[in-house]
Design a protein around this motif. Structure first.
Motif, short mmCIF file in Angstrom:
data_model
loop_
_atom_site.label_atom_id
_atom_site.label_comp_id
_atom_site.label_asym_id
_atom_site.label_seq_id
_atom_site.Cartn_x
_atom_site.Cartn_y
_atom_site.Cartn_z
N ASP A 93 -7.43 -15.63 -18.53
CA ASP A 93 -7.13 -16.99 -18.96
C ASP A 93 -5.67 -17.12 -19.38
O ASP A 93 -5.04 -16.15 -19.80
CB ASP A 93 -8.05 -17.37 -20.13
N LYS A 94 -5.14 -18.31 -19.30
CA LYS A 94 -3.73 -18.53 -19.65
C LYS A 94 -3.43 -18.19 -21.11
O LYS A 94 -2.33 -17.76 -21.43
CB LYS A 94 -3.35 -20.00 -19.39
N GLN A 95 -4.40 -18.39 -21.99
CA GLN A 95 -4.16 -18.17 -23.41
C GLN A 95 -4.43 -16.73 -23.86
O GLN A 95 -4.20 -16.39 -25.02
CB GLN A 95 -5.03 -19.12 -24.24
N GLY A 158 -1.71 -10.08 -14.85
CA GLY A 158 -1.42 -11.49 -14.64
C GLY A 158 -0.03 -11.70 -14.11
O GLY A 158 0.56 -12.78 -14.31
N PRO A 187 2.65 -17.85 -13.25
CA PRO A 187 2.15 -17.73 -14.62
C PRO A 187 1.38 -16.43 -14.81
O PRO A 187 0.78 -15.91 -13.88
CB PRO A 187 1.21 -18.93 -14.76
N SER A 189 -1.44 -15.39 -15.59
CA SER A 189 -2.84 -15.78 -15.74
C SER A 189 -3.51 -15.66 -14.39
O SER A 189 -2.91 -15.28 -13.40
CB SER A 189 -2.94 -17.21 -16.28
#
Length: 716
Positions: A93-95, A158, A187, A189
């Protein structure tokens, strides 16, 4: 749950050429322990890290953890087998923030990086080269991934973007610098890709949370529980000069006792044996003419003796002939490389050590040179090559990755079988090593990296010694000493110093017995720090008991306890010790530093000043103070310092209560020297403070007494 993987060969044509790939929609999925899932695809390698883990998972303790869950569907993990090897893709996930990969040096938050965890005696540009590489990472979203391989694998955290046909067009502008030109705009992610060349299948272990701390608990408990070293191992260890003889070691022992400086372990360096590179494992009678008597004399004075060695067997060694056909086909320093994967070879090595050393009173070993010569330097060629072959069938690449593990295992099992605990030193390790009481060390010497490695070790079931050697200034000596006191093992390594570094920081003058004018004042300051370490032993011992029984790392990054606080995601120079202590070591660069305190209220241990959490402060810490903060609600038991820890040492405790409302602190009590605690022979002393009164409630099966609470003190 169990899904059988089906491998389908797909042919396709492109520009007149035939291509093929293996489509693998699912893998075999098995729940192997509470909160632990194993994915299996193809034909996994035999000599994987878990193959060498003899300890059984502590499933009862794992079952007491909160029910695990993942932030993704387990079937979204993709495993592809190709002609190249295996590719594993795990959702990201991006976070998310990623940590781990073993005892990493130079990097902390691994998201967006390319990591290749390879055993090496030096780090290089954050690639992942380290003494204890590990194909294991964890996420602050509450899960961990371990790719069970002893081959060299690359993790793209990522950092890659696939050609999916939906590429964002560039504006066509070129950068103004090399950094801009080569910047990866994709990104961090989407997924973590793990490339494992040269294998036909793989196992992937997934450790569920729900919290990051629970992930680490499951990993350590699955590995057999965290190590609980001998209690004396948490005292002070001092390694003498490499060429010291029996008389010189005796004089050093007298120095510590005469000057009331705590010391539990004296380490002997190479000259104790007749040959060292490679090793004979035979006492040098010119240096130690009455070695058995020497060991007994040292023990009568409260000292444990630790012997330096490495595993490469010299032709003059009694072990050479028995191991010649049980070793690799390449030599190191003209010595054999024992095939520790072969049980008979491991037993030969261990039995010799047992009869020659351990039964004579040697309490531990420093297992050196078991990592690898520096892979980043073309002239670093001392170790065996990756194409080595061993009788067991393991190859040189795999052996390098697991050599520290199988070496530890051979030596540790001597003590385990004798029901005697130890605390070892080792220069290489790998996955599933949580149960081994062995502390890593390094010839690198960057102080900030040493602090960072304390924190990174907690992600991977490892222990780390930020040992103190020489110092460029008194400030450097004192700051390094503070860090050593606040680590798994407080170790001074004077292998090229005639005298302790606090008497003379200049190497040449030290070896000429020329002391600093203020040597006694510096000695007194060091004594104060070492006395604090001895005061801290009951607290640390209980933290290690939690490591063994509950899987909680005794030293861990702030993100482990505060995984949702973005301000701690990249803090690599503060860490938790045990239940409620936060350490923020300083280096010689400054007498002050910024400290971020997470949620809650915290007390400066030295000034007793109270600070609100969730904020950053500039803190000044003197050389004889400890850069630690105690969380409100903590009961901190500190002991009256002792010079060494014996089987009958009884600690007199003062319990410091921080704040109006205190949580119960559980003090672990046993004999400190045997494995009888595994049979239930231990006590839990629950310390509590309510309505202005402190109480101690003891339960358990240990008949002795290690602790006596003498005083309570409330800090508001």
């Amino acid at each position: 749950m169990k899904f059988v993987n089906r491998i389908i060969l797909i042919l396709f044509f492109l520009h007149g050429r035939v291509f093929f790939t293996f489509a693998q929609p699912t893998a075999e999925i098995t729940r192997v322990a509470p909160g632990v899932i194993k994915l299996t695809s193809g034909k996994p390698e035999q000599f994987s890290p878990y193959y060498f883990c003899n300890e059984k998972p502590m499933t009862a303790a794992m079952g007491k953890l909160p029910e695990g869950k993942l932030p993704f569907n387990i079937q979204d993990i993709r495993i592809d087998i190709t002609e190249r090897g295996v590719l594993v893709e795990i959702p990201l996930d991006k976070q998310e923030q990623l940590y781990g990969f073993g005892l990493q040096m130079g990097s902390f938050n691994q998201k967006g990086l390319r990591k290749k965890p390879i055993v090496n005696d030096n780090p290089s540009h954050d690639l992942g080269y380290t003494h204890a590489p590990m194909p294991f990472y964890v996420s602050n979203k509450g899960y961990g991934i371990l790719v069970n391989t002893s081959h060299y694998a690359t993790f793209y955290c990522g950092s890659t973007a696939k050609n999916t046909g939906a590429i964002k067009l560039s504006d066509g502008k070129s950068g103004n610098s090399v950094a801009e030109l080569y910047k990866n705009e994709s990104p961090a992610s989407g997924y973590v890709a793990v490339d494992v060349p040269g294998v036909q299948g793989v196992e992937v272990y997934v450790f569920e949370g729900p919290e990051l701390l629970n992930v680490l608990q499951r990993y350590n408990l699955f590995s057999g529980g965290g190590a609980l070293p001998a209690m004396w191992g948490l005292g002070i260890k001092y390694r003498v000069k490499a060429d010291f003889n029996q008389q010189q070691v005796g004089k050093m022992a007298e120095y510590f006792r005469a000057n009331d400086i705590p010391c539990d372990v004296l380490g002997l360096e190479p000259k104790w044996q007749t040959a060292a590179y490679s090793c004979s494992y035979v006492w040098n009678k010119d240096f130690f003419p009455t070695h058995d008597q020497f060991i007994d004399t040292m023990r009568s004075k409260g000292y444990h003796i630790n012997l330096w060695e490495h595993a490469f067997v010299n032709p003059k060694s009694p072990l050479y002939a028995p191991l010649q056909n049980k070793s690799g086909n390449y030599l190191v320093w003209n010595g054999l490389v024992p095939d520790f994967v072969d049980t008979s070879a491991s037993k030969l090595f261990a039995n010799y050590h047992k009869e020659t050393f351990v039964l004579k009173g040697i309490s531990g070993f420093k297992m050196d040179e078991c990592d690898n010569s520096n892979l980043t330097m073309g002239n670093a060629t001392w170790s065996f090559p990756e194409h080595s072959r061993f009788p067991s069938g393991i190859d040189g690449e795999q052996m390098h990755q697991v050599f520290g593990i199988v070496y530890q295992k051979a030596v540790y099992n001597i003590y385990k079988e004798l029901n005697t605990r130890t605390f070892l030193d080792v220069r290489a390790s790998n996955a599933f090593a949580s149960s081994y009481p062995a502390s890593l060390y390094s010839d690198t010497y960057d102080h900030h990296e040493y602090i960072q490695m304390i924190i990174n070790s907690g992600f991977s079931g490892l222990m780390w010694s930020p040992e103190v050697r020489e110092s460029r200034s008194i400030a450097d000596l004192m700051r390094r000493s503070q860090t050593a006191v606040l680590s798994a093992q407080t170790l001074y390594n004077s292998w090229y110093l005639q005298n302790p570094p606090w008497l003379q920081i200049n190497i040449d003058k030290n070896n000429k017995n020329e002391f600093m004018e203020n040597a006694k004042a510096v000695e007194a300051d060091v004594r104060k720090l070492l006395n604090f370490r001895m005061s801290l032993v009951p607290y640390l011992y209980s933290a290690f008991a939690d490591y063994h029984l509950k899987g909680i790392p005794p030293f861990r990054a702030l993100v482990v306890d505060y995984p949702d606080d973005p301000k701690v995601f990249n803090i690599d120079d503060e860490y938790m010790i045990g239940q409620g202590m936060l350490a923020a070591p300083l280096t010689a660069e400054s007498d002050e530093r910024k400290v971020y305190l997470p949620a809650g209220n915290w007390y400066d241990f030295n000034t007793r000043k109270k600070y609100a959490g969730g904020q950053e402060y500039v803190i000044k810490t003197g050389y004889t103070d400890l850069p630690i903060f105690i969380k409100e609600g903590t009961i901190l038991p500190l002991a009256r310092p002792v010079e060494y820890i014996s089987p009958d040492t009884r600690f007199e405790l003062t319990c410091y209560v921080y704040g109006e409302q205190a949580e119960t602190f559980s003090l672990f009590e046993d004999d400190g020297v045997t494995f009888d605690f595994e049979k239930g022979k231990y006590n839990i002393l629950n310390l509590s403070y309510q309505n202005g009164k402190g109480t101690v409630m003891k339960t358990g099966g240990f008949k002795g007494s290690r602790f006596q609470v003498k005083k309570w003190e409330v800090i508001r």
